[in-house]
Design a protein around this motif. Structure first.
Motif, PDB file in Angstrom:
ATOM      1  N   HIS A 153      -0.406  -6.552  -1.292  1.00  0.00           N
ATOM      2  CA  HIS A 153       0.173  -8.553  -1.995  1.00  0.00           C
ATOM      3  C   HIS A 153       1.507  -8.848  -2.449  1.00  0.00           C
ATOM      4  O   HIS A 153       2.090  -8.150  -3.818  1.00  0.00           O
ATOM      5  N   LEU A 154       1.854  -9.279  -2.690  1.00  0.00           N
ATOM      6  CA  LEU A 154       4.032  -9.200  -3.116  1.00  0.00           C
ATOM      7  C   LEU A 154       3.671 -10.749  -3.813  1.00  0.00           C
ATOM      8  O   LEU A 154       3.987 -11.518  -3.184  1.00  0.00           O
TER       9      LEU A 154
ATOM     10  N   THR B 124      15.102 -12.915  -4.526  1.00  0.00           N
ATOM     11  CA  THR B 124      15.775 -12.419  -4.316  1.00  0.00           C
ATOM     12  C   THR B 124      15.532 -11.776  -3.164  1.00  0.00           C
ATOM     13  O   THR B 124      15.482 -10.848  -1.835  1.00  0.00           O
ATOM     14  N   ALA B 125      14.116 -10.760  -3.495  1.00  0.00           N
ATOM     15  CA  ALA B 125      13.752  -9.383  -2.508  1.00  0.00           C
ATOM     16  C   ALA B 125      12.546  -9.686  -1.546  1.00  0.00           C
ATOM     17  O   ALA B 125      12.763  -9.970  -0.623  1.00  0.00           O
TER      18      ALA B 125
ATOM     19  N   GLY C  66       5.044  -8.278  -8.144  1.00  0.00           N
ATOM     20  CA  GLY C  66       5.569  -6.768  -7.249  1.00  0.00           C
ATOM     21  C   GLY C  66       4.534  -6.377  -6.539  1.00  0.00           C
ATOM     22  O   GLY C  66       3.624  -7.657  -6.478  1.00  0.00           O
ATOM     23  N   MET C  67       4.463  -5.466  -5.860  1.00  0.00           N
ATOM     24  CA  MET C  67       3.795  -5.627  -4.705  1.00  0.00           C
ATOM     25  C   MET C  67       2.885  -4.916  -5.142  1.00  0.00           C
ATOM     26  O   MET C  67       2.732  -3.059  -5.719  1.00  0.00           O
ATOM     27  N   GLN C  68       1.223  -5.305  -4.516  1.00  0.00           N
ATOM     28  CA  GLN C  68      -0.006  -4.887  -5.435  1.00  0.00           C
ATOM     29  C   GLN C  68      -0.981  -4.261  -3.987  1.00  0.00           C
ATOM     30  O   GLN C  68      -0.742  -4.691  -2.658  1.00  0.00           O
ATOM     31  N   ALA C  69      -1.201  -3.078  -3.846  1.00  0.00           N
ATOM     32  CA  ALA C  69      -1.816  -2.451  -2.915  1.00  0.00           C
ATOM     33  C   ALA C  69      -3.237  -2.776  -2.628  1.00  0.00           C
ATOM     34  O   ALA C  69      -4.451  -3.121  -3.841  1.00  0.00           O
ATOM     35  N   ASN C  70      -4.464  -2.273  -1.495  1.00  0.00           N
ATOM     36  CA  ASN C  70      -5.550  -3.036  -1.425  1.00  0.00           C
ATOM     37  C   ASN C  70      -6.113  -3.892  -1.845  1.00  0.00           C
ATOM     38  O   ASN C  70      -6.460  -4.169  -2.840  1.00  0.00           O
TER      39      ASN C  70
ATOM     40  N   ARG D   5      13.267  -2.000  -5.225  1.00  0.00           N
ATOM     41  CA  ARG D   5      12.350  -0.250  -5.489  1.00  0.00           C
ATOM     42  C   ARG D   5      10.496  -1.665  -6.179  1.00  0.00           C
ATOM     43  O   ARG D   5       9.849  -1.030  -6.184  1.00  0.00           O
ATOM     44  N   ALA D   6      11.724  -2.441  -7.146  1.00  0.00           N
ATOM     45  CA  ALA D   6      10.187  -2.886  -8.093  1.00  0.00           C
ATOM     46  C   ALA D   6       9.011  -3.677  -7.540  1.00  0.00           C
ATOM     47  O   ALA D   6       7.980  -3.659  -7.979  1.00  0.00           O
ATOM     48  N   TYR D   7       9.512  -3.772  -6.094  1.00  0.00           N
ATOM     49  CA  TYR D   7       8.907  -4.626  -5.425  1.00  0.00           C
ATOM     50  C   TYR D   7       8.445  -4.398  -3.683  1.00  0.00           C
ATOM     51  O   TYR D   7       7.918  -4.809  -2.863  1.00  0.00           O
ATOM     52  N   GLY D   8       8.657  -2.447  -4.224  1.00  0.00           N
ATOM     53  CA  GLY D   8       7.964  -1.639  -2.791  1.00  0.00           C
ATOM     54  C   GLY D   8       8.637  -1.958  -2.195  1.00  0.00           C
ATOM     55  O   GLY D   8       8.781  -1.588  -0.649  1.00  0.00           O
ATOM     56  N   LEU D   9      10.317  -2.335  -1.905  1.00  0.00           N
ATOM     57  CA  LEU D   9      11.022  -2.767  -0.916  1.00  0.00           C
ATOM     58  C   LEU D   9      11.886  -1.497  -0.596  1.00  0.00           C
ATOM     59  O   LEU D   9      13.584  -2.152  -1.662  1.00  0.00           O
ATOM     60  N   ASP D  10      12.075  -0.167  -0.571  1.00  0.00           N
ATOM     61  CA  ASP D  10      12.927   0.364  -1.017  1.00  0.00           C
ATOM     62  C   ASP D  10      13.534   1.432   0.606  1.00  0.00           C
ATOM     63  O   ASP D  10      14.612   1.907   0.595  1.00  0.00           O
TER      64      ASP D  10
END
Length: 224
Positions: free
Chosen positions: A155-156, A108-109, A160-164, A125-130
Motif C-alpha cells: 500500500h502506497l 511527486t513519487a 510510504g510503501m507498506q508491505a503485506n 527510496r522513502a516510498y519504496g521506489l528505487d
C-alpha cells in the motif's frame, strides 16, 4: 475514506483580496503571470470537483486525470509564490508546512511512478521506489484478490510503501513488476487511495488562502 466520500475542494471564490494587489508582484508582467496562475488553479479545482460530482471512478482515465490536475495546482501554487517580491514571502509561515512537505514528496513519487516515469522511477527510496519496481498497469478493482498472497501486496500512502497490505482498503491498484523478485515473472500489487492525492491539493489551496490573508496585511510603503 472511499471514492464516493471524497469532499469537494475549496474553490478560490472566497480568497481575500491580498493576492490580487498589483504592487506585491513587482511588475505588470508578474502581475499578469499571477492572474494566469490563479486561473489555472481555479479551473483545476473546478474540474476536480466536477469529477467528484459526476461520480469519480477508479478507472485509468480518472486516475491519470486527477493526478494531472493536482499536479497543475501544485505547480501553479509554487510558481505563484516565486513570482512575488521575494522579501515579501520571508515573513510568511504556514502552520502545516511539514505536512505539506510530506504530501509533496508523496505526490511527486506517485506522479513519477504512475504517469511520468512508470518504467524507471528511482528517486523516491522513502516510498519504496528505487528503480527496482516498474508500473505496468492501473486497475480499479482486483477480482482475484482472494487468490493472491499477502506478500504480493503493498500500500502506497503518505507514510510510504507498506508491505503485506492485502487486507488494507484501496481505491485503485498499480500492477507492478519487481526486478528483485520472481525474475519479473509475476505481478505484485500496490493499492492507493484517491484521498491521499486530493489531500495534496487541499493543503496547497489552504496555504494559498493563508498566504493571501498575509499579503492583505502588507503595506506598499513598507516594501517599496
Amino acid at each position: 475514506m472511499t471514492v464516493n466520500t471524497i469532499p469537494q475542494l475549496k474553490n478560490l471564490n472566497e480568497i481575500s483580496d491580498g493576492i490580487h494587489k498589483r504592487w506585491i508582484w513587482g511588475s505588470t508582467e508578474n502581475y499578469h503571470k499571477s492572474c494566469d496562475y490563479l486561473q489555472k488553479i481555479n479551473y483545476s479545482i473546478q474540474d476536480l470537483n466536477a469529477a467528484i460530482n459526476d461520480g469519480l471512478t477508479p478507472s485509468m482515465k480518472d486516475i491519470i486525470f486527477v493526478i494531472a490536475l493536482v499536479d497543475w495546482i501544485k505547480e501553479a501554487c509554487e510558481c505563484l509564490e516565486k513570482t512575488l517580491i521575494p522579501e515579501l514571502v520571508q515573513g510568511f509561515t504556514y502552520q502545516n508546512e511539514d505536512q505539506l512537505g510530506s504530501a509533496k514528496k508523496y505526490f511527486t513519487a506517485v506522479r513519477s511512478f504512475v504517469v511520468a516515469h512508470p518504467l524507471s522511477t528511482n528517486r523516491h527510496r522513502a516510498y519504496g521506489l528505487d528503480g527496482s519496481r516498474i508500473c505496468v498497469d492501473i486497475r480499479g478493482n482486483f477480482s482475484l484478490r482472494c487468490l493472491s498472497q499477502n506478500s504480493d501486496w503493498y500500500h502506497l500512502g503518505m507514510d510510504g510503501m507498506q508491505a503485506n497490505a492485502k487486507e488494507l482498503p484501496f481505491d485503485f491498484v498499480l500492477y507492478i513488476y519487481d526486478r528483485n523478485h520472481h525474475d519479473m515473472q509475476f505481478f505484485q500489487y500496490v493499492g492507493c487511495d484517491f484521498a491521499d492525492i486530493f489531500q495534496v491539493a487541499e493543503l496547497y489551496i489552504d496555504r494559498l488562502y493563508l498566504l493571501s490573508k498575509y499579503l492583505g496585511k502588507q503595506k506598499k510603503r513598507d516594501w517599496i
